[in-house]
Design a protein around this motif. Structure first.
Motif, PDB file in Angstrom:
ATOM      1  N   LYS A   1      54.774  17.273  43.403  1.00 52.28           N
ATOM      2  CA  LYS A   1      55.602  16.500  44.337  1.00 52.28           C
ATOM      3  C   LYS A   1      54.739  15.747  45.336  1.00 52.28           C
ATOM      4  O   LYS A   1      54.957  14.573  45.611  1.00 52.28           O
ATOM      5  CB  LYS A   1      56.554  17.441  45.075  1.00 52.28           C
ATOM      6  CG  LYS A   1      57.402  16.777  46.146  1.00 52.28           C
ATOM      7  CD  LYS A   1      58.447  15.859  45.551  1.00 52.28           C
ATOM      8  CE  LYS A   1      59.403  15.358  46.631  1.00 52.28           C
ATOM      9  NZ  LYS A   1      60.430  14.449  46.068  1.00 52.28           N
ATOM     10  N   ALA A   2      53.729  16.447  45.889  1.00 53.12           N
ATOM     11  CA  ALA A   2      52.891  15.813  46.903  1.00 53.12           C
ATOM     12  C   ALA A   2      51.553  16.522  46.975  1.00 53.12           C
ATOM     13  O   ALA A   2      51.456  17.721  46.748  1.00 53.12           O
ATOM     14  CB  ALA A   2      53.574  15.863  48.273  1.00 53.12           C
ATOM     15  N   ARG A   3      50.525  15.737  47.284  1.00 54.09           N
ATOM     16  CA  ARG A   3      49.209  16.288  47.566  1.00 54.09           C
ATOM     17  C   ARG A   3      48.685  15.642  48.837  1.00 54.09           C
ATOM     18  O   ARG A   3      48.486  14.429  48.886  1.00 54.09           O
ATOM     19  CB  ARG A   3      48.229  16.044  46.419  1.00 54.09           C
ATOM     20  CG  ARG A   3      46.842  16.619  46.703  1.00 54.09           C
ATOM     21  CD  ARG A   3      45.849  16.336  45.588  1.00 54.09           C
ATOM     22  NE  ARG A   3      44.580  17.021  45.841  1.00 54.09           N
ATOM     23  CZ  ARG A   3      43.510  16.929  45.049  1.00 54.09           C
ATOM     24  NH1 ARG A   3      43.562  16.203  43.939  1.00 54.09           N
ATOM     25  NH2 ARG A   3      42.400  17.585  45.354  1.00 54.09           N
ATOM     26  N   VAL A   4      48.478  16.457  49.852  1.00 62.08           N
ATOM     27  CA  VAL A   4      47.887  15.995  51.106  1.00 62.08           C
ATOM     28  C   VAL A   4      46.534  16.676  51.213  1.00 62.08           C
ATOM     29  O   VAL A   4      46.468  17.891  51.483  1.00 62.08           O
ATOM     30  CB  VAL A   4      48.768  16.336  52.321  1.00 62.08           C
ATOM     31  CG1 VAL A   4      48.125  15.813  53.602  1.00 62.08           C
ATOM     32  CG2 VAL A   4      50.169  15.771  52.136  1.00 62.08           C
TER      33      VAL A   4
ATOM     34  N   ILE B   1      49.171  21.282  48.520  1.00 63.95           N
ATOM     35  CA  ILE B   1      49.658  20.706  47.272  1.00 63.95           C
ATOM     36  C   ILE B   1      51.028  21.294  47.035  1.00 63.95           C
ATOM     37  O   ILE B   1      51.183  22.522  46.981  1.00 63.95           O
ATOM     38  CB  ILE B   1      48.706  21.017  46.099  1.00 63.95           C
ATOM     39  CG1 ILE B   1      47.378  20.280  46.293  1.00 63.95           C
ATOM     40  CG2 ILE B   1      49.336  20.632  44.757  1.00 63.95           C
ATOM     41  CD1 ILE B   1      46.312  20.672  45.292  1.00 63.95           C
ATOM     42  N   GLN B   2      52.022  20.431  46.915  1.00 64.45           N
ATOM     43  CA  GLN B   2      53.411  20.856  46.803  1.00 64.45           C
ATOM     44  C   GLN B   2      53.904  20.654  45.372  1.00 64.45           C
ATOM     45  O   GLN B   2      53.871  19.542  44.839  1.00 64.45           O
ATOM     46  CB  GLN B   2      54.288  20.060  47.777  1.00 64.45           C
ATOM     47  CG  GLN B   2      55.761  20.436  47.721  1.00 64.45           C
ATOM     48  CD  GLN B   2      56.626  19.480  48.541  1.00 64.45           C
ATOM     49  OE1 GLN B   2      56.200  18.367  48.843  1.00 64.45           O
ATOM     50  NE2 GLN B   2      57.815  19.909  48.899  1.00 64.45           N
ATOM     51  N   LEU B   3      54.364  21.740  44.768  1.00 61.58           N
ATOM     52  CA  LEU B   3      54.987  21.684  43.452  1.00 61.58           C
ATOM     53  C   LEU B   3      56.462  22.027  43.604  1.00 61.58           C
ATOM     54  O   LEU B   3      56.821  22.926  44.371  1.00 61.58           O
ATOM     55  CB  LEU B   3      54.332  22.684  42.497  1.00 61.58           C
ATOM     56  CG  LEU B   3      52.810  22.648  42.347  1.00 61.58           C
ATOM     57  CD1 LEU B   3      52.365  23.672  41.303  1.00 61.58           C
ATOM     58  CD2 LEU B   3      52.321  21.251  41.971  1.00 61.58           C
ATOM     59  N   THR B   4      57.320  21.325  42.862  1.00 65.08           N
ATOM     60  CA  THR B   4      58.751  21.599  42.902  1.00 65.08           C
ATOM     61  C   THR B   4      59.268  21.896  41.505  1.00 65.08           C
ATOM     62  O   THR B   4      58.680  21.487  40.503  1.00 65.08           O
ATOM     63  CB  THR B   4      59.528  20.414  43.498  1.00 65.08           C
ATOM     64  OG1 THR B   4      59.236  19.229  42.744  1.00 65.08           O
ATOM     65  CG2 THR B   4      59.136  20.180  44.958  1.00 65.08           C
ATOM     66  N   ARG B   5      60.389  22.609  41.455  1.00 67.95           N
ATOM     67  CA  ARG B   5      60.971  23.003  40.181  1.00 67.95           C
ATOM     68  C   ARG B   5      61.275  21.771  39.322  1.00 67.95           C
ATOM     69  O   ARG B   5      61.847  20.791  39.799  1.00 67.95           O
ATOM     70  CB  ARG B   5      62.246  23.800  40.407  1.00 67.95           C
ATOM     71  CG  ARG B   5      62.899  24.275  39.100  1.00 67.95           C
ATOM     72  CD  ARG B   5      64.304  24.792  39.272  1.00 67.95           C
ATOM     73  NE  ARG B   5      64.343  26.012  40.065  1.00 67.95           N
ATOM     74  CZ  ARG B   5      64.933  26.102  41.233  1.00 67.95           C
ATOM     75  NH1 ARG B   5      65.519  25.047  41.779  1.00 67.95           N
ATOM     76  NH2 ARG B   5      64.933  27.244  41.882  1.00 67.95           N
TER      77      ARG B   5
END
Length: 520
Positions: free
Chosen positions: A198-201, A206-210
């Motif tokens: 979902k996002a990497r800052v 590091i954001q992972l979503t279902r």
């Protein structure tokens, strides 16, 4: 140097408490009702150098990307090979030269496209060209083709027993990508896994979503295999480079899981908001020697390093208690079919005078060694400090280069800038999965002896013959010294009691896990 004085009782009691806590968590996880929703937060040892699992052998990269990308095969709870994106284990021709792989149907990528054999074919072609494990396999691959949309076929030049295991490995991984997204340097990270990027800052998270289009395998979870259930809405990986900061965060309950803690953190965890996770046995640290360039390209210099080191002092400095380590110069511990008793002849010598004599006899004048290490794995750094002292006593001049882990994994690709770096591996069920047999892995061990023993090992058709040939590989390692094993060690991590359904593992994964706190 005397590093062996230790007060054992307190830490042993804490280790016992951690083991009991882990058992209690297991019972709790079995009895708790799974809950959907919420976010699982994970503290990692730092910022990953890449999110492309094909081009990296770093465990940190594997831990993150295994949630996003998938391979044709993986390992079950007993480290047996099991299908993942493949429908079943490969059909292998009687001569061992043709692997026919049936693919699962209805698999979608995160961009909504359907996976078929053309994607698998393109992915395997990239793997054999770009990944260190893939290039190792490519030398025996005659061709890869797709007879139809549901089948991929790999034809070999000679029998190659480790092929399926290489296709299952999570680092330098043969992940399956959409063919339209494949580039020499990936710009989009699109896989088939249960979670999507979902996002990497950088340096924050590091954001992972279902991934709602995920199609899990039938049945129950089984190690890295079986069903991969998506309970959490989100998994957030947060880089925490300092080991002591990770320990404080674990004690304060700031994360659901904290990876790679120093031994000293055990005391902080007692009575804290987190519980200890002790992985035993976990793996083996080693000093990788640059056989391609610089002083370590000289066999006499490598043997001098091997002779000079006292691995017992290195292990004690790193872990401080024998409950966390074991002296063992063999590449596998007892209990594995690959264990031998060959390493003792060259292990834990600490012979500075003998090492200096080897250097003198070889006429090596410039004795500067550049040691590349990182404090993000604190035990690496502590071992490096002790190794440096023994090497200095043997007449080497040591240049210690301490960098962050991402920089180390990049710098070790350049043979011109280092002589030794420190890393570790978990104990793997298939020796060919260890990165050192590849002449393309940093260290670049590539000699006629290596080729001879590895070819014999890889072409052996029975387990009995492979075990015998593996002993020959180990003897070549001790004779040619592409690396020096330090010993066996156990790993410490921490988790929140609220994290349920989680199974401690070498590369921790968070599908099948949920947050008890997420209950309405």
């Amino acid at each position: 140097m005397n590093l062996r004085t230790i007060r054992r009782g307190g830490l042993k009691r804490l280790l016992l408490a951690g083991a009991v806590g882990l058992a209690a968590l297991s019972v709790s996880a079995l009895s708790a009702q799974p809950v959907k929703g919420g976010a699982i937060t994970v503290a990692t040892i730092g910022e990953p150098p890449t999110l492309d699992p094909m081009i990296s052998t770093a465990d940190l990269v594997s831990i993150l990307t295994q949630h996003v990308f998938e391979t044709l095969y993986t390992f079950d709870a007993k480290w047996n090979l099991t299908p993942l994106l493949a429908e079943k284990l490969p059909e292998i021709s009687p001569d061992g030269l043709v692997y026919t792989i049936a693919l699962r149907q209805g698999i979608k990528f995160h961009d909504g496209s359907d996976m078929d054999a053309s994607d698998v074919l393109a992915s395997l072609e990239r793997w054999t060209a770009a990944a260190s494990r893939g290039t190792m396999a490519s030398r025996v691959i005659a061709g890869i083709d797709a007879p139809d949309a549901r089948t991929v076929r790999i034809t070999l030049k000679q029998p190659y027993a480790p092929l399926t295991a290489l296709l299952a490995m999570t680092n330098s991984a043969a992940v399956i990508l959409p063919k339209e997204k494949i580039e020499p340097v990936l710009k989009e990270f699109v896989g088939t896994g249960p979670y999507q990027l979902k996002a990497r800052v950088p340096d924050q998270y590091i954001q992972l979503t279902r991934f709602d289009g995920y199609r899990q395998r039938a049945g129950e979870p089984d190690g890295y295999g079986g069903a991969r259930k998506q309970y959490a809405d989100e998994i957030r990986f947060v880089p925490v480079a300092n080991a002591n900061t990770r320990a404080e965060a674990a004690a304060a309950g700031q994360f659901d899981y904290v990876d790679s803690l120093p031994v000293e953190a055990m005391g902080k965890l007692e009575g804290s908001r987190s519980e200890a996770v002790l992985l035993k046995p976990f793996g083996w640290p080693r000093l990788v020697l640059n056989t391609k360039a610089g002083i370590m390209s000289n066999l006499a210099a490598r043997r001098a390093v091997q002779l000079a080191l006292n691995e017992e002092d290195m292990l004690y400095a790193a872990f401080g208690n024998k409950d966390f380590y074991k002296l063992n110069g063999d590449l596998y511990p007892e209990g594995y079919p690959w264990a031998t008793s060959l390493g003792g002849k060259v292990y834990n010598q600490g012979d500075a005078a003998g090492a200096k004599k080897l250097l003198d006899e070889a006429g090596i004048k410039d004795r500067k060694i550049r040691i590349l290490t990182s404090q993000q794995y604190e035990f690496h750094y502590k071992m490096a400090l002790v190794a440096a002292e023994y090497l200095k006593a043997a007449g080497f001049t040591v240049d210690m280069q301490v960098v962050d882990w991402a920089t180390l994994t990049q710098r070790r690709q350049n043979p011109a800038v280092w002589d030794i770096f420190i890393t570790h591996s978990v104990f793997l069920p298939e020796p060919a999965l260890i990165d050192f047999p590849s002449r393309d892995a940093p260290g670049w061990w590539d000699t006629p002896r290596r080729a001879q023993v590895m070819d014999a090992f890889n072409q052996a058709r029975t387990q009995e013959e492979r075990v015998k040939r593996w002993a020959d590989v180990q003897q070549a390692v001790y004779d040619e010294v592409p690396f020096v094993k330090v010993g066996d060690f156990n790993a410490l991590a921490a988790r929140s009691p609220a994290l349920q359904g989680f199974t401690p593992s070498a590369w921790p994964y968070f599908w099948n896990a949920w947050k008890a706190a997420a209950r309405p």
